[in-house]
Design a protein around this motif. Structure first.
Motif, short mmCIF file in Angstrom:
data_model
loop_
_atom_site.label_atom_id
_atom_site.label_comp_id
_atom_site.label_asym_id
_atom_site.label_seq_id
_atom_site.Cartn_x
_atom_site.Cartn_y
_atom_site.Cartn_z
N LYS A 233 0.83 -1.20 0.00
CA LYS A 233 0.00 0.00 0.00
C LYS A 233 0.87 1.26 0.00
O LYS A 233 0.58 2.23 -0.70
CB LYS A 233 -0.91 0.02 1.23
CG LYS A 233 -1.96 -1.07 1.26
CD LYS A 233 -2.74 -1.01 2.57
CE LYS A 233 -3.68 -2.17 2.72
NZ LYS A 233 -4.37 -2.17 4.03
N TYR A 234 1.95 1.22 0.79
CA TYR A 234 2.83 2.38 0.87
C TYR A 234 3.62 2.55 -0.43
O TYR A 234 3.86 3.67 -0.88
CB TYR A 234 3.77 2.24 2.07
CG TYR A 234 3.05 2.41 3.39
CD1 TYR A 234 2.94 3.68 3.98
CD2 TYR A 234 2.46 1.34 4.03
CE1 TYR A 234 2.26 3.85 5.18
CE2 TYR A 234 1.78 1.50 5.24
CZ TYR A 234 1.68 2.76 5.79
OH TYR A 234 1.00 2.93 6.98
N VAL A 235 4.01 1.43 -1.03
CA VAL A 235 4.71 1.50 -2.32
C VAL A 235 3.79 2.12 -3.37
O VAL A 235 4.18 3.05 -4.09
CB VAL A 235 5.15 0.09 -2.77
CG1 VAL A 235 5.72 0.15 -4.19
CG2 VAL A 235 6.17 -0.50 -1.81
N ASN A 236 2.55 1.64 -3.44
CA ASN A 236 1.61 2.13 -4.45
C ASN A 236 1.22 3.59 -4.22
O ASN A 236 0.85 4.30 -5.17
CB ASN A 236 0.34 1.26 -4.45
CG ASN A 236 0.60 -0.12 -5.01
OD1 ASN A 236 1.59 -0.37 -5.69
ND2 ASN A 236 -0.29 -1.06 -4.71
N ASN A 237 1.28 4.03 -2.98
CA ASN A 237 0.91 5.42 -2.66
C ASN A 237 2.10 6.38 -2.73
O ASN A 237 1.97 7.56 -2.39
CB ASN A 237 0.28 5.49 -1.27
CG ASN A 237 -1.11 4.88 -1.24
OD1 ASN A 237 -1.82 4.87 -2.24
ND2 ASN A 237 -1.51 4.34 -0.09
N GLY A 238 3.25 5.88 -3.16
CA GLY A 238 4.40 6.75 -3.37
C GLY A 238 5.25 7.03 -2.16
O GLY A 238 6.09 7.93 -2.19
N ALA A 239 5.08 6.29 -1.09
CA ALA A 239 5.91 6.47 0.10
C ALA A 239 7.35 6.03 -0.22
O ALA A 239 7.57 5.20 -1.11
CB ALA A 239 5.36 5.67 1.27
N PRO A 240 8.34 6.54 0.50
CA PRO A 240 9.75 6.19 0.22
C PRO A 240 10.11 4.82 0.79
O PRO A 240 10.97 4.70 1.68
CB PRO A 240 10.52 7.31 0.92
CG PRO A 240 9.65 7.68 2.09
CD PRO A 240 8.24 7.55 1.59
N VAL A 241 9.46 3.77 0.29
CA VAL A 241 9.73 2.43 0.79
C VAL A 241 9.82 1.44 -0.37
O VAL A 241 9.24 1.66 -1.45
CB VAL A 241 8.62 1.95 1.77
CG1 VAL A 241 8.56 2.84 3.00
CG2 VAL A 241 7.27 1.88 1.09
N LYS A 242 10.54 0.37 -0.15
CA LYS A 242 10.61 -0.74 -1.10
C LYS A 242 10.45 -2.05 -0.35
O LYS A 242 10.73 -2.14 0.85
CB LYS A 242 11.94 -0.72 -1.87
CG LYS A 242 12.03 0.37 -2.93
CD LYS A 242 13.26 0.19 -3.80
CE LYS A 242 13.28 1.22 -4.93
NZ LYS A 242 14.47 1.05 -5.81
N ILE A 243 10.00 -3.06 -1.10
CA ILE A 243 9.76 -4.38 -0.53
C ILE A 243 10.87 -5.34 -0.96
O ILE A 243 11.36 -5.28 -2.08
CB ILE A 243 8.41 -4.93 -1.00
CG1 ILE A 243 7.25 -4.12 -0.42
CG2 ILE A 243 8.24 -6.41 -0.64
CD1 ILE A 243 5.89 -4.56 -0.93
N VAL A 244 11.26 -6.22 -0.03
CA VAL A 244 12.25 -7.26 -0.32
C VAL A 244 11.68 -8.61 0.08
O VAL A 244 11.17 -8.77 1.20
CB VAL A 244 13.56 -7.02 0.46
CG1 VAL A 244 14.53 -8.18 0.22
CG2 VAL A 244 14.18 -5.70 0.08
#
Length: 338
Positions: A233-244
């Motif tokens: 959700k945070y990735v799609n909303n443009g937050a400065p996060v990435k998933i691993v």
């Protein structure tokens, strides 16, 4: 056990007040038009699905929100006189360790769900497979230094900067703990790995899973261990996060839904389970909440790769469920011993 449980307030009160409520007579008695749902899901999820269910059925839902561990203890304490009707959410292995407190119910929606995702005695049903992931804040961690393995979070640079919920309170945190232990061998090096991991937490264990993804997104922590469905959700909303997805492999155990044994609103509880598992509701959750569907006739949400492309460990579900109390005691011993 805590005596007070967090009850969803304004949003849920509004839902209850606006719900269509009616009473129908049959066989000389009145038919229940209420339902009490215990849920560890985020408010966004509960609000959306409760609203949909109320509008379609006219049944007024009373949600009670708390962590999975707290709600399961509540179900246990209320055995014989349940105040709730449905437990909606929480890792399947957590629900599987409490099956004696749940009613057997074989939903007609199981025709579209693989057998690996529900209890053989129908006491719980998975509603969404949940890959466990690491997420990191790109303002605090470069892609070069981002963790790629579970063991990378043992690096000194992450000391005190890791967000992790308490496995005793959060179902997802328990699954993450069990996943890490199994990734390094539950009978060999797994618990030793967990000791090193706890040491690198520097005593910071969060009380709820929501604190993990929020803390990383807001820059309070560099790295967090959490559920894919919340991180995306945070990735799609443009937050400065990435998933691993850790290279050693992760797990994708579903969260589940179960009817509480002796539920006072049994018919409504069954309707809710059917509703949550229906293709229509599963697609709503996929489109609006980025939740993977448990159904075999639904596609992955936008932005997520197919589950078949994610490396998974050979997760021992029975061990995680049947040994949950022992595993949590081992975790507590690590915490106390540090």
């Amino acid at each position: 056990m805590k005596k007070m449980f967090k009850v969803m307030t304004v949003a849920f009160l509004a839902l209850a007040l606006t719900a269509c409520s009616s009473t129908s007579k049959g066989d000389g008695g009145s038919k229940s038009e209420t339902l009490v749902v215990y849920s560890p899901h985020p408010a966004e999820t509960i609000n959306l699905i409760v609203k949909e269910f109320q509008e379609k059925t006219g049944i007024t839902v009373e949600p009670v929100a708390a962590g999975t561990g707290e709600l399961l203890k509540r179900v246990e304490a209320e055995d014989g006189n349940p105040l709730g009707d449905v437990l909606w959410g929480g890792g399947a292995e957590s629900l599987a360790s409490y099956t004696k407190y749940f009613e057997a119910y074989q939903s007609p929606e199981l025709a579209n769900i693989d057998k690996q995702y529900y209890d053989k005695d129908y006491r719980w049903t998975g509603e969404s497979p949940l890959p466990m992931v690491m997420m990191y804040n790109t303002n605090l961690v470069s892609e070069e230094n981002a963790p790629k393995l579970w063991k990378d979070i043992l690096n000194e640079e992450f000391n005190g900067k890791i967000a992790m919920a308490d496995p005793a309170k959060s179902g997802s945190a328990y699954t993450i703990m069990a996943t890490m232990v199994q990734a390094y061998g539950k009978d060999t090096d797994g618990w030793g790995f967990l000791e090193q991991f706890y040491k690198n937490l520097d005593g910071k264990v969060l009380t709820s899973s929501s604190g993990v993804y929020k803390g990383v997104a807001e820059g309070e922590y560099s790295v967090g261990l959490t559920l894919e469905k919340e991180a995306i959700k945070y990735v799609n909303n443009g937050a400065p996060v990435k998933i691993v997805y850790p290279d050693e492999g992760t797990s994708a155990i579903p969260d589940g839904v179960a009817i509480i044994k002796g539920a006072k609103n049994m018919d409504n509880a069954k309707k809710f389970v059917d509703f949550v598992l229906s293709k229509e509701t599963q697609e709503i959750m996929s489109d609006k909440l980025s939740r993977r569907s448990i159904r075999n006739d639904a596609k992955a949400p936008e932005g997520l790769e197919a589950l078949s492309t994610i490396k998974l460990i050979d997760y021992d579900f029975n061990w995680a469920a049947e040994q949950k109390d022992a595993n949590l005691k081992a975790w507590k011993d690590i915490v106390i011993g540090q």
